[in-house]
Design a protein around this motif. Structure first.
Motif, mmCIF file in Angstrom:
data_model
loop_
_atom_site.group_PDB
_atom_site.id
_atom_site.type_symbol
_atom_site.label_atom_id
_atom_site.label_comp_id
_atom_site.label_asym_id
_atom_site.label_seq_id
_atom_site.Cartn_x
_atom_site.Cartn_y
_atom_site.Cartn_z
ATOM 1 N N LYS A 1 0.841 -1.203 0.000
ATOM 2 C CA LYS A 1 0.000 0.000 0.000
ATOM 3 C C LYS A 1 0.876 1.254 0.000
ATOM 4 O O LYS A 1 0.654 2.180 -0.789
ATOM 5 C CB LYS A 1 -0.932 0.010 1.211
ATOM 6 N N GLU A 2 1.873 1.273 0.859
ATOM 7 C CA GLU A 2 2.812 2.401 0.906
ATOM 8 C C GLU A 2 3.536 2.557 -0.432
ATOM 9 O O GLU A 2 3.736 3.674 -0.924
ATOM 10 C CB GLU A 2 3.829 2.183 2.037
ATOM 11 N N GLY A 3 3.902 1.435 -1.038
ATOM 12 C CA GLY A 3 4.593 1.455 -2.316
ATOM 13 C C GLY A 3 3.733 2.020 -3.437
ATOM 14 O O GLY A 3 4.202 2.811 -4.258
ATOM 15 N N PHE A 4 2.455 1.620 -3.477
ATOM 16 C CA PHE A 4 1.541 2.162 -4.489
ATOM 17 C C PHE A 4 1.418 3.671 -4.343
ATOM 18 O O PHE A 4 1.411 4.406 -5.336
ATOM 19 C CB PHE A 4 0.159 1.506 -4.399
ATOM 20 N N GLU A 5 1.309 4.142 -3.109
ATOM 21 C CA GLU A 5 1.219 5.583 -2.865
ATOM 22 C C GLU A 5 2.487 6.284 -3.346
ATOM 23 O O GLU A 5 2.429 7.357 -3.956
ATOM 24 C CB GLU A 5 0.969 5.857 -1.386
ATOM 25 N N ASN A 6 3.648 5.666 -3.112
ATOM 26 C CA ASN A 6 4.933 6.226 -3.512
ATOM 27 C C ASN A 6 5.059 6.346 -5.036
ATOM 28 O O ASN A 6 5.413 7.408 -5.551
ATOM 29 C CB ASN A 6 6.070 5.359 -2.951
ATOM 30 N N VAL A 7 4.753 5.258 -5.764
ATOM 31 C CA VAL A 7 4.910 5.317 -7.222
ATOM 32 C C VAL A 7 3.883 6.252 -7.858
ATOM 33 O O VAL A 7 4.173 6.904 -8.856
ATOM 34 C CB VAL A 7 4.884 3.921 -7.891
ATOM 35 N N ARG A 8 2.702 6.329 -7.262
ATOM 36 C CA ARG A 8 1.684 7.249 -7.778
ATOM 37 C C ARG A 8 2.133 8.694 -7.571
ATOM 38 O O ARG A 8 2.077 9.505 -8.490
ATOM 39 C CB ARG A 8 0.339 7.012 -7.091
ATOM 40 N N ALA A 9 2.619 9.005 -6.379
ATOM 41 C CA ALA A 9 3.034 10.371 -6.054
ATOM 42 C C ALA A 9 4.233 10.815 -6.888
ATOM 43 O O ALA A 9 4.325 11.986 -7.275
ATOM 44 C CB ALA A 9 3.364 10.482 -4.569
ATOM 45 N N LYS A 10 5.146 9.875 -7.160
ATOM 46 C CA LYS A 10 6.370 10.215 -7.907
ATOM 47 C C LYS A 10 6.272 9.883 -9.397
ATOM 48 O O LYS A 10 7.244 10.049 -10.129
ATOM 49 C CB LYS A 10 7.562 9.487 -7.291
ATOM 50 N N ASN A 11 5.095 9.375 -9.819
ATOM 51 C CA ASN A 11 4.862 9.011 -11.219
ATOM 52 C C ASN A 11 5.956 8.067 -11.746
ATOM 53 O O ASN A 11 6.527 8.285 -12.809
ATOM 54 C CB ASN A 11 4.761 10.262 -12.095
ATOM 55 N N ASP B 1 5.907 -4.725 -12.302
ATOM 56 C CA ASP B 1 5.274 -5.744 -11.472
ATOM 57 C C ASP B 1 5.248 -5.244 -10.038
ATOM 58 O O ASP B 1 5.779 -4.170 -9.730
ATOM 59 C CB ASP B 1 5.983 -7.096 -11.592
ATOM 60 N N ASP B 2 4.616 -6.004 -9.161
ATOM 61 C CA ASP B 2 4.452 -5.549 -7.781
ATOM 62 C C ASP B 2 5.773 -5.393 -7.032
ATOM 63 O O ASP B 2 5.952 -4.439 -6.283
ATOM 64 C CB ASP B 2 3.519 -6.486 -7.010
ATOM 65 N N VAL B 3 6.723 -6.301 -7.232
ATOM 66 C CA VAL B 3 7.982 -6.145 -6.508
ATOM 67 C C VAL B 3 8.789 -4.959 -7.023
ATOM 68 O O VAL B 3 9.615 -4.414 -6.293
ATOM 69 C CB VAL B 3 8.836 -7.443 -6.462
ATOM 70 N N SER B 4 8.536 -4.521 -8.257
ATOM 71 C CA SER B 4 9.183 -3.301 -8.755
ATOM 72 C C SER B 4 8.772 -2.094 -7.924
ATOM 73 O O SER B 4 9.540 -1.135 -7.780
ATOM 74 C CB SER B 4 8.812 -3.044 -10.221
ATOM 75 N N ILE B 5 7.571 -2.134 -7.386
ATOM 76 C CA ILE B 5 7.087 -1.064 -6.510
ATOM 77 C C ILE B 5 7.957 -0.998 -5.258
ATOM 78 O O ILE B 5 8.341 0.082 -4.815
ATOM 79 C CB ILE B 5 5.608 -1.311 -6.140
ATOM 80 N N ILE B 6 8.289 -2.149 -4.719
ATOM 81 C CA ILE B 6 9.124 -2.212 -3.515
ATOM 82 C C ILE B 6 10.548 -1.778 -3.849
ATOM 83 O O ILE B 6 11.184 -1.040 -3.086
ATOM 84 C CB ILE B 6 9.087 -3.624 -2.906
ATOM 85 N N GLU B 7 11.060 -2.215 -5.001
ATOM 86 C CA GLU B 7 12.396 -1.793 -5.451
ATOM 87 C C GLU B 7 12.465 -0.270 -5.573
ATOM 88 O O GLU B 7 13.481 0.333 -5.202
ATOM 89 C CB GLU B 7 12.718 -2.408 -6.815
ATOM 90 N N ALA B 8 11.395 0.345 -6.089
ATOM 91 C CA ALA B 8 11.365 1.803 -6.269
ATOM 92 C C ALA B 8 11.450 2.538 -4.936
ATOM 93 O O ALA B 8 11.865 3.695 -4.887
ATOM 94 C CB ALA B 8 10.095 2.214 -7.009
ATOM 95 N N MET B 9 11.100 1.849 -3.861
ATOM 96 C CA MET B 9 11.203 2.428 -2.521
ATOM 97 C C MET B 9 12.610 2.258 -1.949
ATOM 98 O O MET B 9 12.906 2.744 -0.865
ATOM 99 C CB MET B 9 10.171 1.777 -1.588
ATOM 100 N N GLY B 10 13.467 1.531 -2.672
ATOM 101 C CA GLY B 10 14.824 1.285 -2.201
ATOM 102 C C GLY B 10 14.901 0.185 -1.160
ATOM 103 O O GLY B 10 15.895 0.073 -0.442
ATOM 104 N N LEU B 11 13.860 -0.644 -1.093
ATOM 105 C CA LEU B 11 13.804 -1.723 -0.102
ATOM 106 C C LEU B 11 14.158 -3.057 -0.746
ATOM 107 O O LEU B 11 13.994 -3.240 -1.955
ATOM 108 C CB LEU B 11 12.406 -1.779 0.519
ATOM 109 N N PRO B 12 14.627 -4.018 0.053
ATOM 110 C CA PRO B 12 15.041 -5.306 -0.508
ATOM 111 C C PRO B 12 13.867 -6.186 -0.932
ATOM 112 O O PRO B 12 12.781 -6.117 -0.345
ATOM 113 C CB PRO B 12 15.807 -5.955 0.651
#
Length: 116
Positions: free
Chosen positions: A58-68, A73-84
């Motif tokens: 949920k936090e990741g979706f908010e992050n990618v939406r806010a930063k466009n 895929d879903d794990v790419s969302i987590i990667e975009a947050m800089g998390l493992p």
């Protein structure tokens, strides 16, 4: 397999099944010329399931939406947050079925499974 992926996801927040790639992968320029050969030992083909803690996703979706940010895929969302994201060993028979050719391969795998 899926249980291990879920356990890995619980451990670090996100995990995905995958297998080491077999073919040689080339990075290509816009004009179609080969730029370089990627190091096969570092490449994995990801599969489903992708196991992510719901609050993290949920936090990741908010992050990618806010930063466009574009993700594939879903794990790419987590990667975009800089998390493992952990890769959990999958199976070469866990294929994505999207084309008629994929269906033929999947049917063969199922036939082989029934014969065992």
């Amino acid at each position: 397999m899926e249980h291990s992926c879920m356990a890995d996801g619980m451990k670090v927040g996100a995990a995905v099944l995958g297998v080491p790639v077999k073919p040689t992968i080339k990075q290509v320029n816009a004009d179609g010329t080969v730029e370089k050969t990627l190091t096969r030992s570092k490449l994995w083909e990801v599969q489903t399931p992708q196991c992510i803690k719901p609050e993290l996703l949920k936090e990741g979706f908010e992050n990618v939406r806010a930063k466009n940010i574009e993700v594939t895929d879903d794990v790419s969302i987590i990667e975009a947050m800089g998390l493992p994201v952990l890769i959990t060993q999958g199976s070469y028979t866990n294929i994505k079925v999207t084309t008629p050719e994929d269906m033929s391969v999947a049917q063969r795998f199922l036939k082989d499974l029934r014969a065992e």
